[in-house]
Design a protein around this motif. Structure first.
Motif, short mmCIF file in Angstrom:
data_model
loop_
_atom_site.label_atom_id
_atom_site.label_comp_id
_atom_site.label_asym_id
_atom_site.label_seq_id
_atom_site.Cartn_x
_atom_site.Cartn_y
_atom_site.Cartn_z
N THR A 49 3.66 -23.24 -10.89
CA THR A 49 2.62 -22.56 -11.68
C THR A 49 1.61 -21.88 -10.76
N ALA A 50 1.20 -22.56 -9.69
CA ALA A 50 0.26 -21.96 -8.75
C ALA A 50 0.86 -20.72 -8.10
N CYS A 51 2.15 -20.77 -7.77
CA CYS A 51 2.82 -19.60 -7.18
C CYS A 51 2.89 -18.45 -8.19
N ALA A 52 3.20 -18.78 -9.44
CA ALA A 52 3.25 -17.74 -10.46
C ALA A 52 1.89 -17.08 -10.67
N ASN A 53 0.83 -17.90 -10.63
CA ASN A 53 -0.52 -17.35 -10.78
C ASN A 53 -0.90 -16.50 -9.57
N ALA A 56 0.75 -13.21 -9.94
CA ALA A 56 0.09 -12.36 -10.94
C ALA A 56 -1.15 -11.68 -10.35
N VAL A 57 -1.95 -12.45 -9.59
CA VAL A 57 -3.14 -11.87 -8.97
C VAL A 57 -2.75 -10.82 -7.93
N LEU A 58 -1.74 -11.13 -7.11
CA LEU A 58 -1.30 -10.17 -6.09
C LEU A 58 -0.82 -8.88 -6.73
N ARG A 77 0.81 -1.22 0.00
CA ARG A 77 0.00 0.00 0.00
C ARG A 77 0.84 1.27 0.00
N SER A 78 1.87 1.31 0.83
CA SER A 78 2.64 2.54 0.97
C SER A 78 3.63 2.77 -0.16
N GLY A 79 3.98 1.70 -0.87
CA GLY A 79 4.98 1.82 -1.93
C GLY A 79 6.41 1.83 -1.41
N HIS A 80 6.59 1.51 -0.11
CA HIS A 80 7.92 1.57 0.50
C HIS A 80 8.59 0.20 0.64
N TRP A 81 7.92 -0.86 0.16
CA TRP A 81 8.43 -2.19 0.46
C TRP A 81 8.45 -3.12 -0.74
N TYR A 82 9.48 -3.99 -0.77
CA TYR A 82 9.51 -5.15 -1.65
C TYR A 82 8.95 -6.33 -0.85
N VAL A 83 8.08 -7.12 -1.47
CA VAL A 83 7.44 -8.22 -0.75
C VAL A 83 7.78 -9.54 -1.42
N GLY A 84 8.42 -10.43 -0.67
CA GLY A 84 8.73 -11.77 -1.15
C GLY A 84 8.02 -12.81 -0.32
N ILE A 85 7.38 -13.76 -0.98
CA ILE A 85 6.62 -14.82 -0.30
C ILE A 85 7.18 -16.17 -0.72
N GLY A 86 7.65 -16.96 0.25
CA GLY A 86 8.11 -18.31 -0.01
C GLY A 86 7.09 -19.31 0.51
N GLU A 123 -5.64 -16.18 -2.52
CA GLU A 123 -5.59 -17.07 -1.36
C GLU A 123 -5.66 -18.53 -1.80
N SER A 124 -6.58 -18.84 -2.73
CA SER A 124 -6.74 -20.22 -3.20
C SER A 124 -5.50 -20.72 -3.91
N LEU A 125 -4.87 -19.87 -4.69
CA LEU A 125 -3.66 -20.27 -5.41
C LEU A 125 -2.50 -20.51 -4.46
N LEU A 126 -2.37 -19.68 -3.43
CA LEU A 126 -1.34 -19.90 -2.42
C LEU A 126 -1.59 -21.23 -1.69
N ALA A 127 -2.84 -21.47 -1.33
CA ALA A 127 -3.18 -22.71 -0.63
C ALA A 127 -2.94 -23.93 -1.52
N ALA A 128 -3.27 -23.80 -2.82
CA ALA A 128 -3.05 -24.91 -3.75
C ALA A 128 -1.57 -25.22 -3.88
N ALA A 129 -0.75 -24.19 -3.99
CA ALA A 129 0.70 -24.41 -4.08
C ALA A 129 1.22 -25.11 -2.82
N HIS A 130 0.73 -24.67 -1.67
CA HIS A 130 1.14 -25.27 -0.40
C HIS A 130 0.77 -26.74 -0.35
N ARG A 131 -0.46 -27.08 -0.74
CA ARG A 131 -0.90 -28.48 -0.72
C ARG A 131 -0.07 -29.34 -1.68
N LEU A 132 0.21 -28.79 -2.85
CA LEU A 132 0.99 -29.54 -3.83
C LEU A 132 2.39 -29.83 -3.32
N ILE A 133 3.01 -28.84 -2.71
CA ILE A 133 4.38 -29.01 -2.22
C ILE A 133 4.41 -30.01 -1.08
N LEU A 134 3.52 -29.85 -0.10
CA LEU A 134 3.53 -30.76 1.03
C LEU A 134 3.04 -32.15 0.63
#
Length: 241
Positions: free
Chosen positions: A121-125, A128-130, A60-69, A203-214
């Motif tokens: 692919t789920a992470c990439a999608n 893109a949505v984020l 929101r502020s434009g002051h941050w880089y956001v990385g999600i693993g 949210e669904s894409l993040l959850a799908a990626a998590h399920r696939l990995i685990l």
């Protein structure tokens, strides 16, 4: 688990914004983030909806880089995120570095902590949505944010879900000293409806990626005595990583 590594943009010629961000994340979302190194913060979450909340708050502020693993990791209960290790932490580091390369766009990236192609692919999608939603968030004017923030506060939920009922918009108009039509225009032009329509997709894409990995870490046909053999299909990443 989801590991978020958030690094300040242009920190060499700006004030230290880490204390403010840590305070916001603690007070608004009740999550534990810590300064990891320099002007960078890190936190570990289990809920993909909360991941989206935190990521968009930082963008929101434009002051941050956001990385999600996304993926497995090791972190003892109550331990500092700085003590964590594993693929999710490595992926978060890669993600924030990639976010820096996208600085001319919305600086957010999502990286899978595995080589599974479907998870990637789920992470990439999800990324893109984020970025699409992040653009809506970053482009809002201060006047639009005043309306959006007031409506979120009135909704009585953690994230202020949805664009607000007609009655809420009337209340906010009175509190801000503007017309109800101005509130309605602010909601429309801010893209708040579009944001809340798109959030579940991320949210669904993040959850799908998590399920696939685990899922790739579990035996395909566990014997009755094996750990996880009684795990139900409905289990998701809101539990243990």
């Amino acid at each position: 688990m989801y590991v978020l590594t958030i690094d300040q943009r242009g920190s060499s010629h700006d004030v230290d914004r880490v204390p403010e961000l840590l305070g916001d994340l603690g007070s608004h979302y009740g999550v534990r983030f810590e300064r990891s190194v320099g002007d960078e913060v890190q936190g570990v979450l289990q809920d993909p909806a909360l991941v989206v909340d935190v990521a968009l708050h930082a963008l929101r502020s434009g002051h941050w880089y956001v990385g999600i693993g996304v993926g497995p990791g090791t972190l003892a209960p109550e331990a500092s995120p700085r003590e964590g290790s594993g693929p999710a932490f490595v992926a978060a580091r890669r993600a924030v570095e990639r976010a820096k390369s996208a600085a001319s766009h919305v600086p957010a990236a999502v990286v899978a902590g595995s080589r599974d192609s479907e998870a990637a692919t789920a992470c990439a999608n999800a990324e893109a949505v984020l970025r699409l939603v992040g653009r809506l968030v970053q482009d809002r004017t201060e006047a639009q944010w005043r309306v959006v923030d007031a409506l979120r506060a009135k909704s009585g939920t953690r994230s202020g879900q949805g664009p607000g009922r007609h009655g809420l918009q009337k209340q906010v108009a009175g509190e801000l000293g503007i017309s109800e039509q101005s509130v309605s225009r602010a909601v429309l032009r801010s893209g708040w409806q579009e944001e809340w329509a798109a959030r579940p997709a991320a949210e669904s894409l993040l959850a799908a990626a998590h399920r696939l990995i685990l899922g790739n870490l579990m035996p395909e046909n566990p014997s009755p005595g094996d750990p996880g053999s009684d795990k139900q299909d409905g289990d998701d990443n809101r539990g243990e990583p």
